[in-house]
Design an enzyme around this catalytic site. Structure first.
Site, PDB file in Angstrom:
ATOM      1  N   GLU A  89       0.825  -1.199   0.000  1.00 46.69           N
ATOM      2  CA  GLU A  89       0.000   0.000   0.000  1.00 46.69           C
ATOM      3  C   GLU A  89       0.866   1.259   0.000  1.00 46.69           C
ATOM      4  O   GLU A  89       1.817   1.370   0.779  1.00 46.69           O
ATOM      5  CB  GLU A  89      -0.913  -0.011   1.233  1.00 46.69           C
TER       6      GLU A  89
ATOM      7  N   PHE B 221       1.627  -2.179   8.553  1.00 45.22           N
ATOM      8  CA  PHE B 221       1.892  -2.347   9.979  1.00 45.22           C
ATOM      9  C   PHE B 221       1.806  -3.842  10.294  1.00 45.22           C
ATOM     10  O   PHE B 221       0.899  -4.532   9.817  1.00 45.22           O
ATOM     11  CB  PHE B 221       0.888  -1.580  10.843  1.00 45.22           C
ATOM     12  N   ALA B 222       2.725  -4.320  11.128  1.00 46.96           N
ATOM     13  CA  ALA B 222       2.738  -5.739  11.463  1.00 46.96           C
ATOM     14  C   ALA B 222       1.450  -6.172  12.143  1.00 46.96           C
ATOM     15  O   ALA B 222       1.088  -7.356  12.073  1.00 46.96           O
ATOM     16  CB  ALA B 222       3.939  -6.058  12.357  1.00 46.96           C
ATOM     17  N   ASP B 223       0.743  -5.256  12.787  1.00 48.28           N
ATOM     18  CA  ASP B 223      -0.552  -5.572  13.390  1.00 48.28           C
ATOM     19  C   ASP B 223      -1.501  -6.187  12.366  1.00 48.28           C
ATOM     20  O   ASP B 223      -2.334  -7.030  12.707  1.00 48.28           O
ATOM     21  CB  ASP B 223      -1.196  -4.308  13.960  1.00 48.28           C
TER      22      ASP B 223
ATOM     23  N   HIS C 270      -1.695  -0.423  16.082  1.00 51.02           N
ATOM     24  CA  HIS C 270      -0.586  -0.005  15.220  1.00 51.02           C
ATOM     25  C   HIS C 270       0.751  -0.048  15.960  1.00 51.02           C
ATOM     26  O   HIS C 270       1.724   0.566  15.506  1.00 51.02           O
ATOM     27  CB  HIS C 270      -0.819   1.418  14.686  1.00 51.02           C
TER      28      HIS C 270
END
Length: 663
Positions: A361, A415-417, A460
């Site tokens: 993204e 974001f790894a979340d 986040h």
């Protein structure tokens, strides 16, 4: 004596099935009798696992597949896949042996009824799970300039799955040669479509601007019209959406057909296969049926004669070995910061290998990604650095498809979340291909910024490595500022042909990358990937009083704590920082750690069920006699307010206190 197949094969090994009455009935009858036999095998206790029936949908199942005549054409199917597979391969013996769990099975018994892999045919039991993969395969075909297309088979029940719409959106944006085929039989398992579908089926495809067709498999010209759809899609630009009205004569699986008797009678009356039979002379139809039954009977006997599937040696993991070193781009160990190191590695990879593709993204200029890691790359490598919709599952599936097609995709998850949105694609698809099928590699890499301390709040700021490390067959890397992070990335893309998650701590992007006084821990040959992705050690000046283990962004805080412990408590502190978190390099680390007296593992994740738990469990299994402790976040959401977040995070003071408690 072997019985000759009742069909010829084309140049690609696919059964030749025309749209004429004789050929259509003959092959449709073959599919129905094979499916009927599979149900009988279940009743006789010979079926291994479960199966799902398509009796009554034979013409629907064969229609599009039989029209695919390019060597590059791909068929992606689902849990109800037998008709698609047989139309693509003609391998009746391989299918029967597979569902019986025999060595002669097309996948040696590993895949069973639902999971088949053969040339460009793949099926999986997760609804809509293959749709994103189809997008990636279609993107690879388009980039190669091939005339091949991808056919993704789904049922009407799959229209409730969100990944389908992510995939249709991606296909539409990129104008990809993919056909989404909905086999609409009016009922899912036992729930009628009227109770599970809002709006119309055709409106779903039209909403994304796909070319749409609607056919009925009971129509006299059905097969010819399906073939025309395939031709039109191949000769045009962009994806298509085909809904086929069909009906299932039998149960969903084995014996759960709860429909009313009058409904089943009406379905039997419209049976398109029997309609074809009525157009043939009785003697000819009977001859075709007898020939099919003789062939299926011989295939059954061949399958039964095959031994039960056995492992030559029970596999301990499903990771492919490190690929031979070639002229890969070397990266400097010392860099101005970790962001620069990763950006340079990505640039070198794109320049070095045309197979490398970046997806994510907002990667394009002038933005260059949320953390500016891809700055400058979209202009320099147009068409290979692709900004995508907010579609984590879809672009992960796309990456899997690209990897299956021989590309080296790098997918950025902002974001790894949000890695939780990719988990089905990783857990049920990416690792399953190499884990089950020896001929299919998935050299996919996902990059993901992780960690807190920036006030980004509960969704986040997380470090979900504890979730990702538990996926069998998934490699998890989390470098520190002491590692050569750029080289780790280059090696993961060029030499490690396994699904991999590459985590990057947000705060390290601006941290100088320098090896300092760290040395590489000798890697054991028993640990896959340990030599390629090294563990670093900063030895104590003498015998260590305490060994601190940390990775990723926690290393900076551990180093500060170590400096305090040495200055204020006069302790000898050793630091160990792995970058390979899964598979855990236990054989490389245990000989070193078993000699220590006190070990503290520090991680930013919720440490229960995490990396530290695995490490300490492996020590306990080997009879470690020293004292151990672990330090991580409590199992509560991370706060947004800086004052609250700071109180939650692990800092040098808490590390010092934990060490003093161990003494």
């Amino acid at each position: 004596m072997p019985v000759a197949p009742p069909f010829d094969l084309d140049a690609h090994g696919k059964p030749l099935v025309g749209s004429g009455v004789e050929q259509a009935f003959a092959f449709g009858h073959l599919l129905r009798q094979t499916e009927t036999l599979i149900l009988e095998l279940f009743g006789r206790g010979l079926l291994s696992g479960t199966t799902h029936t398509c009796i009554g949908q034979e013409l629907c199942q064969m229609a599009v597949v039989r029209a695919l005549d390019d060597a590059d054409d791909v068929v992606l199917s689902n849990h109800r896949n037998h008709g698609h597979f047989l139309t693509y391969s003609g391998n009746v013996t391989g299918l029967l042996a597979e569902v019986m769990g025999r060595e002669a099975g097309v996948c040696g018994g590993y895949g069973g009824s639902q999971h088949l892999a053969f040339r460009h045919f793949h099926s999986n039991g997760v609804q809509a799970g293959m749709t994103g993969i189809g997008v990636g395969l279609a993107l690879a075909l388009k980039q190669r300039g091939s005339r091949g297309l991808v056919s993704v088979m789904i049922g009407d029940g799959t229209l409730g799955e969100g990944l389908l719409y992510e995939s249709m959106n991606l296909a539409a944006i990129w104008k990809l040669p993919v056909l989404f085929v909905v086999e609409n039989n009016g009922i899912a398992q036992t729930t009628e479509t009227a109770y599970s579908l809002g709006g119309s089926i055709m409106a779903r495809g039209a909403a994304f601007g796909l070319r749409c067709w609607e056919l009925d498999d009971a129509a006299p010209d059905f097969l010819g019209r399906a073939e025309a759809v395939v031709r039109e899609l191949r000769d045009g630009a962009g994806p298509g959406f085909l809904s086929i009205t069909t009906r299932r004569l039998g149960p969903h699986s084995k014996g759960d057909d709860l429909r009313a008797a009058e409904v089943k009678a009406a379905i039997a009356a419209r049976d398109p296969l029997l309609a074809l039979r009525r157009q043939l002379p009785e003697e000819q139809a009977a001859q075709l049926e007898a020939r099919n039954l003789a062939f299926i009977g011989a295939a059954e006997q061949a399958a039964l004669a095959s031994p039960e599937a056995r492992f030559e040696a029970l596999p301990e993991h499903c990771l492919r070995p490190v690929e031979a070193a070639g002229p890969v781009p070397a990266q400097d160990a010392a860099q101005a910061n970790v962001r620069t190191a990763i950006n340079r590695a990505l640039r070198d990879l794109l320049a070095h290998d045309e197979r490398v593709v970046l997806l994510g993204e907002d990667l394009h200029e002038p933005y260059g990604g949320a953390f500016k890691v891809t700055a400058g790359l979209s202009d320099a490598f147009a068409g290979r650095v692709l900004s995508t919709p907010i579609s984590e599952a879809g672009i992960t599936g796309c990456g899997i498809g690209l990897a299956l097609a021989g590309r080296r995709p790098i997918v950025e998850i902002m974001f790894a979340d949000f890695m939780t949105l990719t988990l089905d694609q990783l857990y049920n698809h990416a690792v399953k291909f190499p884990g089950m099928f020896k001929d299919f590699d998935v050299p996919l890499l996902l990059r993901a910024p992780a960690g807190g301390r920036r006030g980004y709040g509960p969704t986040h700021s997380q470090s979900p490595e504890n979730l990702l490390a538990s996926v069998p067959g998934l490699t998890l890397l989390f470098g520190s500022h002491r590692h050569n992070v750029g080289q780790l990335l280059v090696d993961a893309v060029t030499r490690w042909p396994n699904p991999t998650v590459f985590m990057e701590h947000k705060l390290l992007y601006s941290e100088a990358q320098a090896p300092g006084e760290y040395l590489e821990v000798p890697a054991s040959e028993l640990d896959p990937g340990a030599a390629l992705f090294p563990t670093l050690q900063r030895p104590a000046a003498g015998t260590p009083d305490i060994t601190l283990i940390a990775f990723g962004g926690m290393l900076s805080h551990v180093e500060k704590a170590a400096a305090r412990l040495q200055a204020e408590e006069e302790l000898q502190v050793e630091i160990i920082t792995p970058c390979l978190l899964a598979p855990w390099p236990r054989h490389s680390l245990l000989p070193l750690l078993l000699e220590r007296e006190r070990i503290l593992v520090v991680e930013e994740s919720h440490h229960q069920y995490g990396i530290s738990a695995e490490l300490l469990a492996s020590l306990a299994e080997e009879g470690f006699n020293g004292r151990v402790a672990r330090l991580g976040l409590d199992p509560v959401p991370i706060a947004a307010a800086r004052s609250l977040e700071t109180a939650q995070m692990i800092d040098e003071a808490r590390i010092v206190d934990a060490v003093l408690d161990l003494l």
